[in-house]
Structures are given as structure tokens and as C-alpha cells.
Design an enzyme around this catalytic site. Structure first.
Site, PDB file in Angstrom:
ATOM      1  N   LYS A 121       0.870  -1.063   0.117  1.00  0.00           N
ATOM      2  CA  LYS A 121       0.061   0.126  -0.126  1.00  0.00           C
ATOM      3  C   LYS A 121       0.764   1.142   0.146  1.00  0.00           C
ATOM      4  O   LYS A 121       0.649   2.371  -0.759  1.00  0.00           O
ATOM      5  CB  LYS A 121      -0.887  -0.083   1.341  1.00  0.00           C
ATOM      6  CG  LYS A 121      -1.872   1.155   1.391  1.00  0.00           C
ATOM      7  CD  LYS A 121      -2.304   1.437   2.706  1.00  0.00           C
ATOM      8  CE  LYS A 121      -1.223   2.067   3.341  1.00  0.00           C
ATOM      9  NZ  LYS A 121      -2.039   2.605   4.727  1.00  0.00           N
ATOM     10  N   ASP A 139      -6.227   1.242   1.023  1.00  0.00           N
ATOM     11  CA  ASP A 139      -6.184   1.275   2.465  1.00  0.00           C
ATOM     12  C   ASP A 139      -7.783   0.674   2.738  1.00  0.00           C
ATOM     13  O   ASP A 139      -8.472   0.444   2.302  1.00  0.00           O
ATOM     14  CB  ASP A 139      -5.758   2.626   3.025  1.00  0.00           C
ATOM     15  CG  ASP A 139      -6.887   3.771   2.473  1.00  0.00           C
ATOM     16  OD1 ASP A 139      -7.816   3.552   1.704  1.00  0.00           O
ATOM     17  OD2 ASP A 139      -6.651   5.121   2.945  1.00  0.00           O
TER      18      ASP A 139
END
Length: 225
Positions: A121, A139
Site C-alpha cells: 500500500k 487502504d
């Protein structure tokens, strides 16, 4: 609503209503953003923006940060989540940048995820924001909003599976901006506990809204006499 139609409508709505979408983290260069994104894990951007100015000032380069200790960094970041681990990550990240990358933040996933504190991420955020690459960082906001709207099926149970589904259906030129569309929408409208469905402009193309409110909002059908 077919998937293709939903994507087209959602993208069109965001393009009209959120033409400017970018990270809310404060930074001046790739190194500062990398610090901020590492700190932002399970922490608000607002909190990160409060603590990073003195950190940036006292550790302006990877070389300077690499020469300090996690104990020193901890005092700067103690108000974020998991400060002990993040302090270690920041110092370790700086040391690796100096040793392996000539003190430059790498621009590709493979090298970025080698850095302490950097997962897929975080690496995708850096690729997208700094290097303007078509990378989708998933996220909690992106994961939640994508499912609620119906952009991804229930079978997408991991961030990586959501990332692949979004990448497959969003035009490459819009991926970097779409990442911020979904984050900001999740942060301010499609919130986890109390989504603001009554004021959301995506109502008529949202699977969650349709399933939750359709029956209550329909006028009762007249009975046959």
C-alpha cells in the site's frame, strides 16, 4: 446496474464533483512523503501533519536520519500509533536508502517494498503521488468504499484482490486520481460507522444505498381492487 455502467457513472460523478483530488499529507519531496506515509499507517493524516514539520526540519535528508537512533526519533513521533515500531522503520528506511539507493527514493514497487515499514500500500502511494504511476493503494477507505458502491464483488476479500479489480476497470490515466477519490469519499462521506448516505451524490449508483434504502424509499404500491 451492470459493472461497466456503474464504473462509468461513478467515474463521471467524481470527475465533475472532485476534479482536484490529492493526498492530504504535507511534504516537499519524495523522502518527506515516504516518512509521512510510513507514519500514517493506522493514524490520521491530520495527526501526521502535526508531527512531521520538526521531523523534516531536524532530519532533512536520509543521511541525517540514518545517523540517529530509533529512541531519538520516538520522541518526535510518540503521539502516532505504534511509535516504537515506526521509529525503527524510519531509521532503517533511511539507512537502506543511503546504503542501497544512493539516498534516493526508488520509483518502483519491487525496490520500495524492500524498505523497512513499506508494504504494498505504501509503495503504491509513493508510485502514484510522487511518480504519477498508475498504482492503486488500497487502504481501509478504498477497501470499504469500493465494496459499498459495488465496484468490487464480495469475493474480493483482500486489499490485493480489490486493487486488481479496480485496476482492471479504471482507465489507466485515472488510476492515480481515483485512489484519492475513493480515500477522500471514504474519509468525509462514506464513513465506516455512519455513512452520510442522505447527502451522498453517489446514491443512485451505489449498491449499499440501493440495498439499504430502496424499499423504504419506494412509495407503497396500490392494492388491486
Amino acid at each position: 446496474m451492470r459493472k461497466t455502467e456503474r464504473y462509468e457513472k461513478v467515474i463521471a460523478w467524481f470527475q465533475e464533483n472532485m476534479p482536484v483530488a490529492e493526498t492530504e499529507l504535507h511534504y516537499k519531496n519524495p523522502y518527506e512523503l515516504l516518512i509521512a506515509v510510513i507514519l500514517s499507517a493506522q493514524c490520521t493524516d491530520k495527526r501526521v501533519n502535526i508531527i512531521t514539520p520538526p521531523l523534516y526540519k531536524d532530519f532533512p535528508t536520509p543521511e541525517v536520519l540514518a545517523e540517529t537512533t530509533p529512541e531519538v526519533v520516538f520522541e518526535y513521533i510518540r503521539s502516532v500509533s505504534y511509535p516504537n515500531n515506526k521509529a525503527k522503520h524510519l531509521v532503517g528506511m533511511a539507512k537502506m536508502l543511503v546504503k542501497d539507493f544512493n539516498s534516493e527514493v526508488p520509483d518502483n514497487l519491487e525496490d520500495l517494498i524492500k524498505l523497512p515499514g513499506v508494504g504494498r500500500k505504501t509503495a503504491n502511494v509513493i508510485q502514484s503521488v510522487v511518480f504519477n504511476k498508475a498504482a492503486m493503494a488500497v487502504d481501509t477507505h478504498v477497501f470499504r468504499v469500493s465494496h459499498r458502491i459495488g465496484l468490487v464483488p464480495d469475493s474480493c476479500t483482500t486489499p490485493f484482490s480489490v486493487e486488481k479489480e479496480l485496476m482492471k476497470n479504471i482507465p489507466e490515466s485515472l488510476v492515480a486520481k481515483a485512489h484519492h477519490w475513493l480515500i477522500l469519499h471514504g474519509r468525509y462521506v462514506c464513513q465506516a460507522r455512519t455513512p452520510k448516505c442522505d447527502t451522498c451524490g453517489l446514491q443512485m449508483m451505489c449498491k449499499y444505498f440501493y440495498n439499504t434504502y430502496k424499499v423504504a424509499k419506494e412509495a407503497p404500491k396500490a392494492k388491486n381492487k
